[in-house]
Scaffold this active site. Structure first.
Site, PDB file in Angstrom:
ATOM      1  N   ARG A 227       0.848  -1.184   0.000  1.00 34.08           N
ATOM      2  CA  ARG A 227       0.000   0.000   0.000  1.00 34.08           C
ATOM      3  C   ARG A 227       0.892   1.245   0.000  1.00 34.08           C
ATOM      4  NH1 ARG A 227      -3.361  -2.837  -1.561  1.00 34.08           N
ATOM      5  NH2 ARG A 227      -5.375  -3.375  -0.615  1.00 34.08           N
ATOM      6  N   HIS A 275      -0.802   0.153  -9.744  1.00 32.51           N
ATOM      7  CA  HIS A 275      -1.539  -0.753  -8.834  1.00 32.51           C
ATOM      8  C   HIS A 275      -2.060  -1.974  -9.597  1.00 32.51           C
ATOM      9  CE1 HIS A 275      -3.874  -0.971  -4.784  1.00 32.51           C
ATOM     10  NE2 HIS A 275      -3.679  -2.184  -5.278  1.00 32.51           N
TER      11      HIS A 275
HETATM   12  P1  NDP Z   1      -1.445 -11.857   4.892  1.00 34.98           P
HETATM   13  O1  NDP Z   1      -2.403 -11.402   5.930  1.00 34.98           O
HETATM   14  O2  NDP Z   1      -1.508 -13.257   4.429  1.00 34.98           O
HETATM   15  O3  NDP Z   1       0.051 -11.577   5.362  1.00 34.98           O
HETATM   16  C1  NDP Z   1       0.399 -10.416   6.048  1.00 34.98           C
HETATM   17  C2  NDP Z   1       1.780 -10.597   6.647  1.00 34.98           C
HETATM   18  O4  NDP Z   1       2.183  -9.356   7.246  1.00 34.98           O
HETATM   19  C3  NDP Z   1       1.806 -11.649   7.756  1.00 34.98           C
HETATM   20  O5  NDP Z   1       2.995 -12.384   7.660  1.00 34.98           O
HETATM   21  C4  NDP Z   1       1.803 -10.815   9.023  1.00 34.98           C
HETATM   22  O6  NDP Z   1       2.438 -11.428  10.144  1.00 34.98           O
HETATM   23  C5  NDP Z   1       2.611  -9.621   8.584  1.00 34.98           C
HETATM   24  N1  NDP Z   1       2.369  -8.458   9.444  1.00 34.98           N
HETATM   25  C6  NDP Z   1       1.211  -7.792   9.649  1.00 34.98           C
HETATM   26  N2  NDP Z   1       1.384  -6.800  10.549  1.00 34.98           N
HETATM   27  C7  NDP Z   1       2.684  -6.854  10.917  1.00 34.98           C
HETATM   28  C8  NDP Z   1       3.470  -6.117  11.824  1.00 34.98           C
HETATM   29  N3  NDP Z   1       2.962  -5.100  12.547  1.00 34.98           N
HETATM   30  N4  NDP Z   1       4.771  -6.455  11.975  1.00 34.98           N
HETATM   31  C9  NDP Z   1       5.302  -7.497  11.282  1.00 34.98           C
HETATM   32  N5  NDP Z   1       4.603  -8.235  10.386  1.00 34.98           N
HETATM   33  C10 NDP Z   1       3.312  -7.916  10.214  1.00 34.98           C
HETATM   34  O7  NDP Z   1      -1.634 -10.844   3.646  1.00 34.98           O
HETATM   35  P2  NDP Z   1      -1.336 -11.104   2.107  1.00 34.98           P
HETATM   36  O8  NDP Z   1       0.018 -11.678   1.983  1.00 34.98           O
HETATM   37  O9  NDP Z   1      -2.460 -11.858   1.490  1.00 34.98           O
HETATM   38  O10 NDP Z   1      -1.397  -9.616   1.516  1.00 34.98           O
HETATM   39  C11 NDP Z   1      -0.518  -8.622   1.969  1.00 34.98           C
HETATM   40  C12 NDP Z   1      -0.907  -7.258   1.409  1.00 34.98           C
HETATM   41  O11 NDP Z   1      -0.578  -7.157   0.022  1.00 34.98           O
HETATM   42  C13 NDP Z   1      -2.396  -6.913   1.431  1.00 34.98           C
HETATM   43  O12 NDP Z   1      -2.793  -6.503   2.711  1.00 34.98           O
HETATM   44  C14 NDP Z   1      -2.495  -5.814   0.394  1.00 34.98           C
HETATM   45  O13 NDP Z   1      -2.342  -4.558   1.011  1.00 34.98           O
HETATM   46  C15 NDP Z   1      -1.313  -6.079  -0.535  1.00 34.98           C
HETATM   47  N6  NDP Z   1      -1.753  -6.441  -1.890  1.00 34.98           N
HETATM   48  C16 NDP Z   1      -1.437  -5.611  -2.942  1.00 34.98           C
HETATM   49  C17 NDP Z   1      -1.809  -5.935  -4.225  1.00 34.98           C
HETATM   50  C18 NDP Z   1      -1.398  -5.087  -5.368  1.00 34.98           C
HETATM   51  O14 NDP Z   1      -1.839  -5.327  -6.496  1.00 34.98           O
HETATM   52  N7  NDP Z   1      -0.542  -4.098  -5.185  1.00 34.98           N
HETATM   53  C19 NDP Z   1      -2.574  -7.161  -4.520  1.00 34.98           C
HETATM   54  C20 NDP Z   1      -2.826  -7.969  -3.356  1.00 34.98           C
HETATM   55  C21 NDP Z   1      -2.439  -7.603  -2.097  1.00 34.98           C
HETATM   56  P3  NDP Z   1       1.822 -12.768  10.819  1.00 34.98           P
HETATM   57  O15 NDP Z   1       1.978 -13.831   9.752  1.00 34.98           O
HETATM   58  O16 NDP Z   1       2.691 -13.030  11.965  1.00 34.98           O
HETATM   59  O17 NDP Z   1       0.398 -12.472  11.135  1.00 34.98           O
HETATM   60  C1  OXD Z   2      -5.580  -6.190  -2.935  1.00 32.09           C
HETATM   61  C2  OXD Z   2      -5.271  -5.225  -3.972  1.00 32.09           C
HETATM   62  O1  OXD Z   2      -5.463  -5.872  -1.757  1.00 32.09           O
HETATM   63  O2  OXD Z   2      -5.706  -5.425  -5.105  1.00 32.09           O
HETATM   64  O3  OXD Z   2      -5.966  -7.330  -3.275  1.00 32.09           O
HETATM   65  O4  OXD Z   2      -4.561  -4.236  -3.741  1.00 32.09           O
END
Ligand code: NDP
Ligand code: OXD
Length: 312
Positions: A227, A275
């Site tokens: 993001r 994006h």
């Molecule tokens: P998940 O919820 O599967 O993974 C999130 C990870 O971040 C987990 O490992 C979590 O830790 C870690 N995390 C969260 N908060 C913290 C923190 N404070 N400190 C350390 N680690 C933290 O999410 P996804 O992998 O499915 O997606 C991640 C992000 O990717 C989405 O939220 C979205 O914003 C972005 N995205 C962007 C897209 C684009 O086109 N640009 C498309 C799809 C997604 P833990 O495992 O320990 O909970």
């Molecule tokens: C998502 C995105 O969060 O598209 O899946 O950014």
């Protein structure tokens, strides 16, 4: 029969979602907001991507909210979001593999020195330069969940030295796990290419800032596909100007579309994508969404449930 309301800032997605969902649930009553919503009291499940604030609160019999993306930061920013209705996010093989393609592309781009070769090409200069072995390139993935772990596994197969940072410790073969705030600086110090795949929460907002960049090895590269608000944009520009960060590939921005006057557009060390790191594919995601609709109708716990206290 489930009555499902679709509301998205991408209205063109309504038809593919209707088709894909009907293939899974032939008797679904698929309604498209705002014009095709009908009586708010009819709606069982909402399929949403950045719906207008207040829409979900206006549905008195809502059993589940399903976000049509992985990140729920936009939804959780709605103060009227009904507190008692379970919220699921999207976890889908096509979304995951799309992100892995983006990350692997970015890592290889920087690793193989394509930015410098672009400069040479424009100057009509033939400058062959050897690249280090992948094993000598340390990639650090901030956010080691669905997307981060899959990208890590593919990078590991290419021989990169990969580590992941998350809130809780992880066991992924061939990848070093760093967990929690105390592990962040050691993790950054070993990251030649830093990839951000964190959810946006109060804890992660602005995490890519001057202090973070300073902790990276000199000449590191940054890829942000999570993001825009993870980045303090002025700090990234300063780190690029000083050369401490050698290049950045950015898919997301604080303001989207990126304003025409923004310095990122013309910065020679910045690659911008609009994006698109990974896009939701209705046909691929529909079976899991249908499973969640069935679960909601049966009063069962949803898959991919968002923990609202954690913010992801
Ligand atoms: P998940 O919820 O599967 O993974 C999130 C990870 O971040 C987990 O490992 C979590 O830790 C870690 N995390 C969260 N908060 C913290 C923190 N404070 N400190 C350390 N680690 C933290 O999410 P996804 O992998 O499915 O997606 C991640 C992000 O990717 C989405 O939220 C979205 O914003 C972005 N995205 C962007 C897209 C684009 O086109 N640009 C498309 C799809 C997604 P833990 O495992 O320990 O909970
Ligand atoms: C998502 C995105 O969060 O598209 O899946 O950014």
């Amino acid at each position: 029969m489930a009555v499902v309301l679709f509301s998205s800032t991408h209205p063109k997605e309504a038809a593919p979602w209707a088709r894909a969902l009907r293939a899974e649930m032939p008797d679904v009553d698929f309604r498209i907001a705002p014009d095709g919503m009908g009586r708010p009291a009819d709606i069982d499940v909402a399929l949403v991507w950045k719906p207008p604030q207040g829409l979900l609160a206006s549905l008195p019999n809502l059993k589940a909210m399903i976000n049509l993306g992985a990140g729920v930061d936009g939804l959780l920013a709605d103060p009227t979001l009904p507190p008692g209705v379970p919220l699921a996010r999207l976890v889908d093989p096509a979304l995951t593999s799309g992100m892995t393609e983006y990350v692997v592309h970015g890592v290889l781009h920087f690793h193989r020195g394509f930015p410098a070769m672009g400069v040479s090409q424009r100057a009509r200069q033939w400058v062959p330069a050897a690249t280090p072995a992948t094993a000598a390139r340390r990639v650090g993935i901030l956010g080691f969940g669905e997307l981060g772990q899959n990208a890590a596994q593919h990078l590991t197969k290419l021989g990169f030295d990969v580590a992941g940072w998350s809130r809780t410790d992880k066991t992924v073969e061939g990848v070093e796990s760093y967990a929690g705030p105390d592990a962040l600086t050691p993790f950054l110090r070993r990251s030649d290419i830093l990839v951000c795949l964190l959810p946006l929460t109060p804890d992660t907002q602005g995490i890519l800032n001057a202090q973070t960049f300073a902790a990276l090895p000199k000449g590191a590269f940054v890829i942000n596909a999570a993001r825009g608000s993870h980045v303090v944009e002025a700090d990234l520009l300063a780190a690029l100007e000083s050369g401490h960060v050698a290049g950045a590939m950015l898919d997301v921005f604080q303001v989207e579309p990126l304003p025409e006057a923004h310095p990122f557009w013309t910065h020679p060390a910045v690659i911008i994508t609009p994006h698109i790191a990974s896009l939701t594919v209705a046909k691929s995601a529909a079976p899991r969404v249908a499973e969640n609709i069935n679960r909601a109708m049966a009063g069962k716990p949803l898959l991919d449930l968002v923990n609202r206290n954690r913010g992801y």
